[in-house]
Design an enzyme around this catalytic site. Structure first.
Site, mmCIF file in Angstrom:
data_model
loop_
_atom_site.group_PDB
_atom_site.id
_atom_site.type_symbol
_atom_site.label_atom_id
_atom_site.label_comp_id
_atom_site.label_asym_id
_atom_site.label_seq_id
_atom_site.Cartn_x
_atom_site.Cartn_y
_atom_site.Cartn_z
ATOM 1 N N ASP A 446 38.593 44.897 1.302
ATOM 2 C CA ASP A 446 37.838 43.492 0.338
ATOM 3 C C ASP A 446 38.797 43.085 -0.498
ATOM 4 O OD1 ASP A 446 36.038 42.282 -1.322
ATOM 5 O OD2 ASP A 446 34.542 43.880 -2.098
ATOM 6 N N ASP A 512 27.591 37.882 0.213
ATOM 7 C CA ASP A 512 27.420 38.840 -0.623
ATOM 8 C C ASP A 512 25.798 38.617 -1.084
ATOM 9 O OD1 ASP A 512 29.197 40.358 -1.409
ATOM 10 O OD2 ASP A 512 29.584 39.924 -3.217
HETATM 11 C C1 DGJ Z 1 32.312 42.588 -3.149
HETATM 12 C C2 DGJ Z 1 31.782 42.524 -2.026
HETATM 13 O O1 DGJ Z 1 31.840 41.372 -1.367
HETATM 14 C C3 DGJ Z 1 30.451 43.587 -2.108
HETATM 15 O O2 DGJ Z 1 30.218 43.818 -0.945
HETATM 16 C C4 DGJ Z 1 30.489 44.594 -2.576
HETATM 17 O O3 DGJ Z 1 31.555 45.362 -1.428
HETATM 18 C C5 DGJ Z 1 31.768 44.683 -3.191
HETATM 19 N N1 DGJ Z 1 32.938 43.580 -3.985
HETATM 20 C C6 DGJ Z 1 31.817 46.007 -3.755
HETATM 21 O O4 DGJ Z 1 32.737 45.824 -5.643
#
Ligand code: DGJ
Length: 709
Positions: A446, A512
């Site tokens: 991430d 997301d």
């Molecule tokens: C942002 C990501 O896009 C999510 O899928 C998740 O992993 C969160 N971060 C976790 O902090």
């Protein structure tokens, strides 16, 4: 390759590129597009000659050409391909071709300006998929420092390209399309965020007015780079127009000492009659890579929207049981497992399993997942650090910063300088230790903070370029040390999606937002660049966490078919009927994933934007699955016919509603409706006449199976 005294014709994958060598400075690409067939030497020269611009009164005596490196020294009055200087000197070089080598499909050009102390190399290749790939390398042959401003790769556009399509967006809304007229002037899209960004346009596209997925001549460019970048479309008053792509460098970021070189990221161009064809070239090219995932993409359960930071062994093992029960193949433990990480305010950087939450380490969960026959995956965010972490307290100088002050925080975090050898070595050691201790088959990598003031405390200079190349190195070292390890590129959802990162990773997280209605648009425009097997698409819970909308499982699952399929939902409490329905969708996906993950993606232009039709056609065109969705509102009545692209005109196909789990599609009762009958139609009839659209209420879909008979 064909060559006359003054022109070169490169052909591959249905694409022709014709270069005029008889130009001032560097050669000009005078044609890029549909294969021109065999041309003899005279014909090549004639095509090149026909493209020489005419002179108008009031201008320079020799009208400038849009060459592979447009330069002011040769009269170019648009944005030059190269800017930079030696403290103001050598500001306008006249880089001229010196030597040219070529193969059947590519060329390598050496060019130089001895006076300015600069040498340039162009590598240009038309690949088997018909993509045009270019990189430039600049070398300082002078005896003092040359500070580089911009080095951009240039692609010509046909004069008929008068409309631009690009995408914008934000967190939870990546890849929103925008269109505008391409008139005289410059349309420029930049990222200064140290990553492409949620608003990044993956492709900058220009085409004939009203172009769509199946219609119009379109050309586009992508920059395979995960740091700061610039894409631009520019039309001069002379009519010359082109696309430019390059890294966006900070002041002083690239200072070439004598003998040093800088190479641009690859700029990759595609074209097509409609966006489907343009996109298919990217997909074919990616799929031809040796490193392209070739095994079935494992159905994934990601814990984020299921449990967030509530890492409780009992809860997670119950989730794993439920996942295995519906057919999940990979279980990914998301954020929250490491030291001090009880919420998103602390812990980033301290990559040790939190002993309070996990007194026996991750082993009990990892073993449980393995005993259920699933692969284990783990979330990390290595480039980031919370000020509230042991790492930040011990090494404040590893944080990217400028002027002795820390940048504005984002999600309570800062960014590590991967070009700092100490920071790099620490991350390599920590990640290797985790990968060695546990059987981790997959890392979700991430990156949740946009970079600002991203300077190195070692050099005091901007460090996005060096950090980006260090990231690529780190990913490669980890993969080399752990064969079979797969890595997903995630950045607050889909903010780091580019072919640079995909050279070092195996999938991208698309957004997301897993609300299927939003995902239709997001996946369609992300999918122009990225094939489905590399694009994470999950089934969320009944109520979207991002938008609050509720959707039936069939709608959520039908949309997730167009991607690397997964689940991100607490399914531990489903009743038997819901679990069966979910298992049926997982099974349907597994049966059809070879088609989705190797076939040709097609989107269909429909007159009514409340309807959405997209599909995937097998490479041999023997089978296709399409999903027809009613989106925001009910269609005007009657909905009218829908037609299907990508099939073989001469083949006869049986067309029916698929044997997918029930989608709730209502189709009336008349036995004469095609939805009640298996009908046989030719590909030509399906492309031209089509079938009446199923009548659906909003936010429902129907899966249509088209199989050669
Ligand atoms: C942002 C990501 O896009 C999510 O899928 C998740 O992993 C969160 N971060 C976790 O902090």
């Amino acid at each position: 390759m064909q060559r006359s005294a003054s022109a070169i014709h490169l052909r591959n994958g249905g694409t022709s590129v014709l270069l005029d060598l008889d130009t001032a400075g560097t050669p000009a690409v005078v044609y890029w597009g549909e294969d021109l067939g065999e041309l003899d030497s005279d014909e090549m020269t004639a095509v090149a000659t026909a493209s020489i611009p005419q002179r108008v009164s009031g201008g320079l005596d020799i009208p400038a050409r849009l060459t592979v490196l447009p330069q002011e020294a040769f009269g170019w009055q648009g944005t030059p391909g190269l800017t930079g200087s030696r403290e103001g000197r050598s500001f306008s070089p006249a880089i001229t071709a010196v030597q040219l080598d070529h193969t059947a499909t590519g060329l390598h050009l050496e060019a130089a300006d001895e006076e300015a102390g600069l040498a340039l190399r162009l590598d240009l290749e038309v690949d088997a998929a018909g993509l045009l790939r270019q990189t430039l390398t600049l070398t300082n042959t002078g005896d003092d420092v040359y500070e580089l401003g911009d080095l951009c790769v240039t692609f010509p556009l046909p004069s008929t390209a008068t409309e631009i399509l690009d995408t914008t967006g934000r967190h939870l809304r990546e890849r929103t399309p925008q269109r505008h007229a391409f008139t005289t002037g410059r349309h420029q899209r930049e990222s200064r965020k140290g990553r492409p960004g949620a608003d990044a346009t993956l492709l900058l596209t220009a085409g004939t007015p009203g172009f769509g997925f199946e219609r119009g001549l379109v050309h586009a460019v992508h920059l395979a780079w995960s740091g700061n970048h610039r894409l631009a479309a520019e039309r001069l008053v002379t009519g010359a127009s082109g696309l430019q792509a390059g890294e966006l460098l900070g002041h002083g970021e690239i200072r070439l000492a004598p003998g040093e070189s800088y190479t641009t990221p690859a700029a990759i161009g595609s074209w097509g009659h409609g966006l489907n064809e343009l996109s298919a070239r990217f997909h074919r090219s990616l799929r031809a890579r040796e490193s392209h995932p070739s095994s079935d993409r494992p159905v994934t359960l990601n814990t984020w929207e299921a449990v967030y930071f509530d890492h409780d062994l009992g809860r997670l093992t119950a989730l794993a049981d439920a996942a295995a029960g519906v057919g999940v193949e990979r279980f990914v433990l998301d954020d929250g497992w490491f030291r001090g990480r009880r919420d998103d305010t602390a812990g980033l950087g301290d990559w040790y399993v939190d002993a309070d939450v996990w007194p026996h380490g991750l082993t009990p969960l990892v073993d449980h997942v393995a005993s259920l026959g699933m692969q284990f995956g783990l979330w990390v965010e290595p480039e980031m650090v919370n000020p509230d972490s042991d790492l930040a307290r011990a090494h404040p100088d590893w944080i990217l910063q400028a002027g002795g002050r820390l940048p504005v925080e984002g999600r309570q975090q800062q960014v590590l300088d991967l070009s700092n050898p100490g920071a790099y070595a620490y991350l390599l050691e920590r990640l290797n230790a985790l990968l060695d201790e546990y059987p981790i088959g997959y890392l979700k990598w991430d990156h949740n903070r946009e970079l600002t003031d991203a300077g190195s405390t070692v050099t005091g200079r901007p460090a996005v370029h060096e950090s980006t190349t260090a990231l690529y190195r780190l990913l490669d070292e980890l993969r080399a040390g752990h064969p079979g390890l797969e890595i997903e590129s995630c950045a607050s959802g889909g903010a780091r999606v580019d072919l640079g990162i995909l050279d070092h990773t195996d999938r991208i997280w698309t957004s997301d937002c897993i609300d299927p209605l939003e995902r239709l648009e997001n996946q369609r425009y992300t999918g122009l660049l990225v094939p489905y097997e590399l694009m994470g698409a999950h089934i969320g819970g009944p109520r979207s966490h991002a938008t609050g909308r509720r959707h039936d499982l069939a709608f959520r699952a039908g949309v997730a078919l167009f991607g690397h399929f997964g689940i991100e939902w607490d399914i531990s409490g489903l009743d038997a009927a819901e679990a069966d329905e979910l298992a049926a969708w997982v099974a349907f996906h597994k049966t059809n994933r070879p088609l989705f993950h190797t076939g040709t993606a097609v989107s269909v232009d429909l007159p009514d934007d409340s309807m959405d039709l997209r599909g995937v056609v097998a490479a041999d065109r023997s089978r296709a699955l399409f999903v027809f969705a009613q989106t925001r509102a009910s269609a005007s009545y009657p909905a009218g016919p829908i037609t299907f692209a990508g099939l073989d005109d001469e083949t006869r196909y049986s067309v029916r509603l698929s044997a997918s789990p029930d989608t709730g599609a209502t189709s009336g009762q008349s036995p004469l409706l095609w939805t009640q009958l298996p009908l046989v139609l030719t590909g030509r009839a399906l492309r031209t006449v089509g079938v009446q659209a199923p009548v659906l209420v909003p936010e429902r879909l129907a899966v249509i199976d088209i199989t050669a008979v």
